[in-house]
Write an enzyme that holds these catalytic residues in place. Sequence first.
Site, PDB file in Angstrom:
ATOM      1  NE  ARG A   1       8.231  -2.055   5.938  1.00 60.25           N
ATOM      2  CZ  ARG A   1       6.938  -1.892   6.182  1.00 60.25           C
ATOM      3  NH1 ARG A   1       6.165  -1.334   5.285  1.00 60.25           N
ATOM      4  NH2 ARG A   1       6.423  -2.297   7.325  1.00 60.25           N
TER       5      ARG A   1
ATOM      6  NE  ARG B   1       6.922  -0.047  10.050  1.00 60.15           N
ATOM      7  CZ  ARG B   1       5.747  -0.050   9.428  1.00 60.15           C
ATOM      8  NH1 ARG B   1       5.598   0.617   8.296  1.00 60.15           N
ATOM      9  NH2 ARG B   1       4.711  -0.689   9.932  1.00 60.15           N
TER      10      ARG B   1
ATOM     11  NE  ARG C   1       2.803  -4.530  11.298  1.00 59.17           N
ATOM     12  CZ  ARG C   1       3.814  -4.352  10.467  1.00 59.17           C
ATOM     13  NH1 ARG C   1       5.022  -4.833  10.764  1.00 59.17           N
ATOM     14  NH2 ARG C   1       3.657  -3.692   9.344  1.00 59.17           N
TER      15      ARG C   1
ATOM     16  CE  LYS D   1      -1.814  -1.016   4.006  1.00 61.19           C
ATOM     17  NZ  LYS D   1      -1.039  -2.239   4.360  1.00 61.19           N
TER      18      LYS D   1
ATOM     19  NE  ARG E   1      -3.808  -0.742  10.560  1.00 62.34           N
ATOM     20  CZ  ARG E   1      -2.739  -0.334   9.877  1.00 62.34           C
ATOM     21  NH1 ARG E   1      -2.735   0.833   9.288  1.00 62.34           N
ATOM     22  NH2 ARG E   1      -1.708  -1.109   9.775  1.00 62.34           N
TER      23      ARG E   1
HETATM   24  P1  AP5 Z   1       5.009  -1.427   1.773  1.00 56.94           P
HETATM   25  O1  AP5 Z   1       4.546  -0.679   0.573  1.00 56.94           O
HETATM   26  O2  AP5 Z   1       5.776  -0.680   2.806  1.00 56.94           O
HETATM   27  O3  AP5 Z   1       3.758  -2.211   2.418  1.00 56.94           O
HETATM   28  P2  AP5 Z   1       2.505  -1.681   3.218  1.00 56.94           P
HETATM   29  O4  AP5 Z   1       1.296  -2.381   2.705  1.00 56.94           O
HETATM   30  O5  AP5 Z   1       2.464  -0.185   3.231  1.00 56.94           O
HETATM   31  O6  AP5 Z   1       2.855  -2.278   4.638  1.00 56.94           O
HETATM   32  P3  AP5 Z   1       2.938  -1.646   6.116  1.00 56.94           P
HETATM   33  O7  AP5 Z   1       3.671  -2.644   6.961  1.00 56.94           O
HETATM   34  O8  AP5 Z   1       3.490  -0.256   6.125  1.00 56.94           O
HETATM   35  O9  AP5 Z   1       1.464  -1.602   6.484  1.00 56.94           O
HETATM   36  P4  AP5 Z   1       0.871  -1.616   7.848  1.00 56.94           P
HETATM   37  O10 AP5 Z   1      -0.516  -1.335   7.454  1.00 56.94           O
HETATM   38  O11 AP5 Z   1       1.040  -2.775   8.722  1.00 56.94           O
HETATM   39  O12 AP5 Z   1       1.727  -0.532   8.652  1.00 56.94           O
HETATM   40  P5  AP5 Z   1       1.405   0.971   9.058  1.00 56.94           P
HETATM   41  O13 AP5 Z   1       2.649   1.729   8.947  1.00 56.94           O
HETATM   42  O14 AP5 Z   1       0.182   1.448   8.362  1.00 56.94           O
HETATM   43  O15 AP5 Z   1       5.875  -2.671   1.244  1.00 56.94           O
HETATM   44  C1  AP5 Z   1       6.471  -3.594   2.143  1.00 56.94           C
HETATM   45  C2  AP5 Z   1       7.814  -4.093   1.549  1.00 56.94           C
HETATM   46  O16 AP5 Z   1       7.556  -4.792   0.327  1.00 56.94           O
HETATM   47  C3  AP5 Z   1       8.786  -2.958   1.172  1.00 56.94           C
HETATM   48  O17 AP5 Z   1      10.086  -3.402   1.445  1.00 56.94           O
HETATM   49  C4  AP5 Z   1       8.609  -2.778  -0.348  1.00 56.94           C
HETATM   50  O18 AP5 Z   1       9.799  -2.340  -0.992  1.00 56.94           O
HETATM   51  C5  AP5 Z   1       8.215  -4.183  -0.790  1.00 56.94           C
HETATM   52  N1  AP5 Z   1       7.240  -4.162  -1.882  1.00 56.94           N
HETATM   53  C6  AP5 Z   1       6.147  -3.350  -1.970  1.00 56.94           C
HETATM   54  N2  AP5 Z   1       5.435  -3.633  -3.083  1.00 56.94           N
HETATM   55  C7  AP5 Z   1       6.110  -4.662  -3.689  1.00 56.94           C
HETATM   56  C8  AP5 Z   1       5.852  -5.419  -4.879  1.00 56.94           C
HETATM   57  N3  AP5 Z   1       4.770  -5.180  -5.641  1.00 56.94           N
HETATM   58  N4  AP5 Z   1       6.719  -6.408  -5.202  1.00 56.94           N
HETATM   59  C9  AP5 Z   1       7.788  -6.673  -4.425  1.00 56.94           C
HETATM   60  N5  AP5 Z   1       8.089  -5.996  -3.288  1.00 56.94           N
HETATM   61  C10 AP5 Z   1       7.243  -4.998  -2.925  1.00 56.94           C
HETATM   62  O19 AP5 Z   1       0.990   0.799  10.589  1.00 56.94           O
HETATM   63  C11 AP5 Z   1       1.943   0.508  11.584  1.00 56.94           C
HETATM   64  C12 AP5 Z   1       1.264   0.511  12.951  1.00 56.94           C
HETATM   65  O20 AP5 Z   1       0.718   1.820  13.228  1.00 56.94           O
HETATM   66  C13 AP5 Z   1       0.081  -0.449  13.098  1.00 56.94           C
HETATM   67  O21 AP5 Z   1       0.500  -1.760  13.444  1.00 56.94           O
HETATM   68  C14 AP5 Z   1      -0.696   0.231  14.230  1.00 56.94           C
HETATM   69  O22 AP5 Z   1      -0.112  -0.004  15.487  1.00 56.94           O
HETATM   70  C15 AP5 Z   1      -0.536   1.708  13.903  1.00 56.94           C
HETATM   71  N6  AP5 Z   1      -1.606   2.216  13.021  1.00 56.94           N
HETATM   72  C16 AP5 Z   1      -1.453   2.680  11.747  1.00 56.94           C
HETATM   73  N7  AP5 Z   1      -2.630   3.055  11.244  1.00 56.94           N
HETATM   74  C17 AP5 Z   1      -3.556   2.804  12.209  1.00 56.94           C
HETATM   75  C18 AP5 Z   1      -4.960   2.973  12.277  1.00 56.94           C
HETATM   76  N8  AP5 Z   1      -5.668   3.452  11.236  1.00 56.94           N
HETATM   77  N9  AP5 Z   1      -5.593   2.618  13.418  1.00 56.94           N
HETATM   78  C19 AP5 Z   1      -4.913   2.134  14.481  1.00 56.94           C
HETATM   79  N10 AP5 Z   1      -3.572   1.952  14.473  1.00 56.94           N
HETATM   80  C20 AP5 Z   1      -2.902   2.283  13.349  1.00 56.94           C
END
Ligand code: AP5
Length: 217
Positions: free
Chosen positions: A126, A159, A170, A13, A88
């Site tokens: 990552r 991270r 997660r 994403k 979420r």
């Molecule tokens: P990446 O694009 O970073 O993946 P992502 O889907 O964004 O994954 P995240 O881990 O960031 O999502 P998340 O939802 O768990 O974390 P968030 O920061 O929102 O890609 C991942 C890897 O794959 C990278 O290395 C990339 O290079 C590679 N890649 C990408 N696309 C690729 C492809 N097509 N092919 C090959 N490789 C690829 O949340 C973190 C924490 O914050 C949560 O656990 C929670 O505690 C809190 N939080 C955030 N939002 C909320 C909310 N709305 N409510 C409550 N708590 C929240």
Amino acid sequence: MRLIFLGPPGAGKGTQADILSKSFAIAHISTGDLLREAVKSGSQLGIKAKGYMNKGELVPDELVIDLVKERLKNPNTKKGFILDGFPRTKNQAQKLDEALGSADTIEQVIYFSTTKSVILERLTGRRLCKNCQAIYHMKNKPPKRPGLCDICGGQLYQRDDDKECTILKRIDVYNAQTKELIDYYSKKSLLREVSGDLEANKLFDILTALFGQYNPA
Ligand code: AP5
């Protein structure tokens, strides 16, 4: 263009939201990034959020909803935005609907589907830039110089929540609390599913075609 990117951790994403927001000149609003900034700054919100994030749990709704409402007041969201990782929970989705009102409703929700094995491979490999938050992967998208960002030269880091046991937590949290939003947005006829497993450039082309009708004023 008002979009939501929905999907499990590591589905890609953030990677797509980053390039598409630049391509379409719209805002990229990642609640994960906003929360990590709050943690880094040591603010009250950051202190409260840190424990939940490190355990792989969701930060309480009221904290995240206020953060997003505040961010949506920024004039750079007027042309449109991608919400990445928000909502979420069903409560967050309902509060977002209320905050946007009937004039500025969400136009599309993109659901990035993927599997547990892909998630683990992606997240354990990552790396992020400490300075500009650019996203890398040790195998799929390595930096040109080891440990350094191609864009700004900043240091790359892993991270805290990208350890295997936290990733598994997660995924469980996603299945228990977020997955039901697929149904929520499907019933509103807003949901489009794409395969997050596709190669990043291919996925970008598919999404660009999907948003191709959009013509920024
Ligand atoms: P990446 O694009 O970073 O993946 P992502 O889907 O964004 O994954 P995240 O881990 O960031 O999502 P998340 O939802 O768990 O974390 P968030 O920061 O929102 O890609 C991942 C890897 O794959 C990278 O290395 C990339 O290079 C590679 N890649 C990408 N696309 C690729 C492809 N097509 N092919 C090959 N490789 C690829 O949340 C973190 C924490 O914050 C949560 O656990 C929670 O505690 C809190 N939080 C955030 N939002 C909320 C909310 N709305 N409510 C409550 N708590 C929240």
